[in-house]
Design a protein around this motif. Sequence first.
Motif, mmCIF file in Angstrom:
data_model
loop_
_atom_site.group_PDB
_atom_site.id
_atom_site.type_symbol
_atom_site.label_atom_id
_atom_site.label_comp_id
_atom_site.label_asym_id
_atom_site.label_seq_id
_atom_site.Cartn_x
_atom_site.Cartn_y
_atom_site.Cartn_z
ATOM 1 N N LYS A 23 36.169 35.870 44.529
ATOM 2 C CA LYS A 23 34.931 36.651 44.459
ATOM 3 C C LYS A 23 35.131 37.966 43.707
ATOM 4 O O LYS A 23 34.187 38.726 43.517
ATOM 5 C CB LYS A 23 34.412 36.954 45.879
ATOM 6 C CG LYS A 23 33.955 35.718 46.634
ATOM 7 C CD LYS A 23 33.587 36.056 48.069
ATOM 8 C CE LYS A 23 33.233 34.816 48.854
ATOM 9 N NZ LYS A 23 32.881 35.112 50.253
ATOM 10 N N GLY A 24 36.375 38.241 43.327
ATOM 11 C CA GLY A 24 36.667 39.461 42.588
ATOM 12 C C GLY A 24 36.784 40.704 43.449
ATOM 13 O O GLY A 24 36.710 41.820 42.945
ATOM 14 N N LEU A 25 36.982 40.516 44.765
ATOM 15 C CA LEU A 25 37.035 41.644 45.686
ATOM 16 C C LEU A 25 38.441 42.198 45.889
ATOM 17 O O LEU A 25 38.606 43.374 46.203
ATOM 18 C CB LEU A 25 36.439 41.248 47.036
ATOM 19 C CG LEU A 25 34.957 40.882 46.996
ATOM 20 C CD1 LEU A 25 34.544 40.164 48.270
ATOM 21 C CD2 LEU A 25 34.112 42.119 46.781
ATOM 22 N N ILE A 26 39.434 41.334 45.719
ATOM 23 C CA ILE A 26 40.819 41.789 45.882
ATOM 24 C C ILE A 26 41.678 41.281 44.724
ATOM 25 O O ILE A 26 41.346 40.284 44.074
ATOM 26 C CB ILE A 26 41.447 41.329 47.223
ATOM 27 C CG1 ILE A 26 41.561 39.804 47.298
ATOM 28 C CG2 ILE A 26 40.694 41.891 48.407
ATOM 29 C CD1 ILE A 26 42.390 39.301 48.478
ATOM 30 N N ALA A 27 42.770 41.989 44.507
ATOM 31 C CA ALA A 27 43.786 41.561 43.550
ATOM 32 C C ALA A 27 45.041 41.209 44.338
ATOM 33 O O ALA A 27 45.342 41.843 45.363
ATOM 34 C CB ALA A 27 44.076 42.681 42.556
ATOM 35 N N ILE A 28 45.741 40.197 43.875
ATOM 36 C CA ILE A 28 46.990 39.762 44.500
ATOM 37 C C ILE A 28 48.106 40.045 43.510
ATOM 38 O O ILE A 28 48.053 39.608 42.363
ATOM 39 C CB ILE A 28 46.944 38.254 44.851
ATOM 40 C CG1 ILE A 28 45.753 37.945 45.756
ATOM 41 C CG2 ILE A 28 48.262 37.818 45.485
ATOM 42 C CD1 ILE A 28 45.491 36.460 45.979
ATOM 43 N N HIS A 29 49.097 40.816 43.949
ATOM 44 C CA HIS A 29 50.195 41.223 43.071
ATOM 45 C C HIS A 29 51.523 40.760 43.633
ATOM 46 O O HIS A 29 51.715 40.726 44.848
ATOM 47 C CB HIS A 29 50.244 42.750 42.944
ATOM 48 C CG HIS A 29 48.980 43.360 42.447
ATOM 49 N ND1 HIS A 29 48.575 43.286 41.140
ATOM 50 C CD2 HIS A 29 48.021 44.070 43.097
ATOM 51 C CE1 HIS A 29 47.429 43.932 40.998
ATOM 52 N NE2 HIS A 29 47.065 44.406 42.172
ATOM 53 N N ASN A 30 52.445 40.446 42.729
ATOM 54 C CA ASN A 30 53.807 40.147 43.141
ATOM 55 C C ASN A 30 54.530 41.450 43.461
ATOM 56 O O ASN A 30 54.317 42.459 42.796
ATOM 57 C CB ASN A 30 54.570 39.420 42.029
ATOM 58 C CG ASN A 30 54.066 38.017 41.816
ATOM 59 O OD1 ASN A 30 53.754 37.308 42.762
ATOM 60 N ND2 ASN A 30 53.977 37.602 40.562
ATOM 61 N N VAL A 31 55.385 41.391 44.479
ATOM 62 C CA VAL A 31 56.247 42.518 44.802
ATOM 63 C C VAL A 31 57.376 42.515 43.773
ATOM 64 O O VAL A 31 57.948 41.468 43.483
ATOM 65 C CB VAL A 31 56.798 42.417 46.246
ATOM 66 C CG1 VAL A 31 57.847 43.470 46.515
ATOM 67 C CG2 VAL A 31 55.669 42.498 47.252
ATOM 68 N N GLU A 84 45.393 44.420 47.093
ATOM 69 C CA GLU A 84 44.641 45.666 46.984
ATOM 70 C C GLU A 84 43.213 45.330 46.588
ATOM 71 O O GLU A 84 42.941 44.287 45.996
ATOM 72 C CB GLU A 84 45.290 46.659 46.017
ATOM 73 C CG GLU A 84 45.152 46.349 44.557
ATOM 74 C CD GLU A 84 45.782 47.423 43.679
ATOM 75 O OE1 GLU A 84 45.683 48.617 44.001
ATOM 76 O OE2 GLU A 84 46.369 47.040 42.668
ATOM 77 N N LEU A 85 42.315 46.221 46.962
ATOM 78 C CA LEU A 85 40.920 46.026 46.597
ATOM 79 C C LEU A 85 40.742 46.285 45.112
ATOM 80 O O LEU A 85 41.350 47.203 44.562
ATOM 81 C CB LEU A 85 40.010 46.972 47.386
ATOM 82 C CG LEU A 85 39.947 46.796 48.899
ATOM 83 C CD1 LEU A 85 38.961 47.786 49.503
ATOM 84 C CD2 LEU A 85 39.574 45.385 49.281
ATOM 85 N N THR A 86 39.916 45.480 44.472
ATOM 86 C CA THR A 86 39.517 45.753 43.097
ATOM 87 C C THR A 86 38.481 46.878 43.143
ATOM 88 O O THR A 86 37.956 47.197 44.217
ATOM 89 C CB THR A 86 38.894 44.499 42.454
ATOM 90 O OG1 THR A 86 37.701 44.175 43.198
ATOM 91 C CG2 THR A 86 39.857 43.315 42.444
ATOM 92 N N PRO A 87 38.158 47.461 42.010
ATOM 93 C CA PRO A 87 37.075 48.455 42.024
ATOM 94 C C PRO A 87 35.773 47.877 42.607
ATOM 95 O O PRO A 87 35.081 48.560 43.375
ATOM 96 C CB PRO A 87 36.919 48.833 40.557
ATOM 97 C CG PRO A 87 38.295 48.628 39.987
ATOM 98 C CD PRO A 87 38.820 47.402 40.704
ATOM 99 N N PHE A 88 35.472 46.622 42.292
ATOM 100 C CA PHE A 88 34.293 45.970 42.850
ATOM 101 C C PHE A 88 34.439 45.812 44.366
ATOM 102 O O PHE A 88 33.506 46.071 45.126
ATOM 103 C CB PHE A 88 34.072 44.611 42.186
ATOM 104 C CG PHE A 88 32.944 43.809 42.758
ATOM 105 C CD1 PHE A 88 31.645 44.304 42.763
ATOM 106 C CD2 PHE A 88 33.167 42.539 43.292
ATOM 107 C CE1 PHE A 88 30.598 43.558 43.296
ATOM 108 C CE2 PHE A 88 32.120 41.792 43.823
ATOM 109 C CZ PHE A 88 30.836 42.313 43.815
ATOM 110 N N GLY A 89 35.615 45.407 44.832
ATOM 111 C CA GLY A 89 35.867 45.257 46.263
ATOM 112 C C GLY A 89 35.748 46.576 46.995
ATOM 113 O O GLY A 89 35.190 46.649 48.091
#
Length: 141
Positions: A79-87, A97-102
Amino acid sequence: MENERYDYGLLDNISDKYLQLRKAIEEMWNSAYNIAITNSEWQILSLIYGKKPAIAEITKKVDISRQATHKNIKLLHSKGLIAIHNVENNNKKKYLELTPFGEACYMDSKLMKESIEKEIITKIGPENAEILKNILQMDWN
């Protein structure tokens, strides 16, 4: 029938009010936005807001299964609300983390909750609202 009152106990009354409030927030959200967000998704968004938690941290803090948590995280990402990042230096661990939209959705939801809270305070009075808040924040164990 909907306005009919029953002689509930304390737990039923608390549960009933919670469901009424969740429904009011959901209706307010749905009337303003075309993006559906479930209660579990809101809970995850609130755990991410202002932080960059690992997926494992979120899984431990929510009251749903690990599989359901991962499903909700994927839905929030789609839905574009969060981003998933590798450690960094770790291919298995990921953080969220929340996207700007999230973040904008989270803040709008927070404003909606605040407006409902103001309505409640108006109806029950500021003194009763403060007493209720204090009671709900007590350690009941």
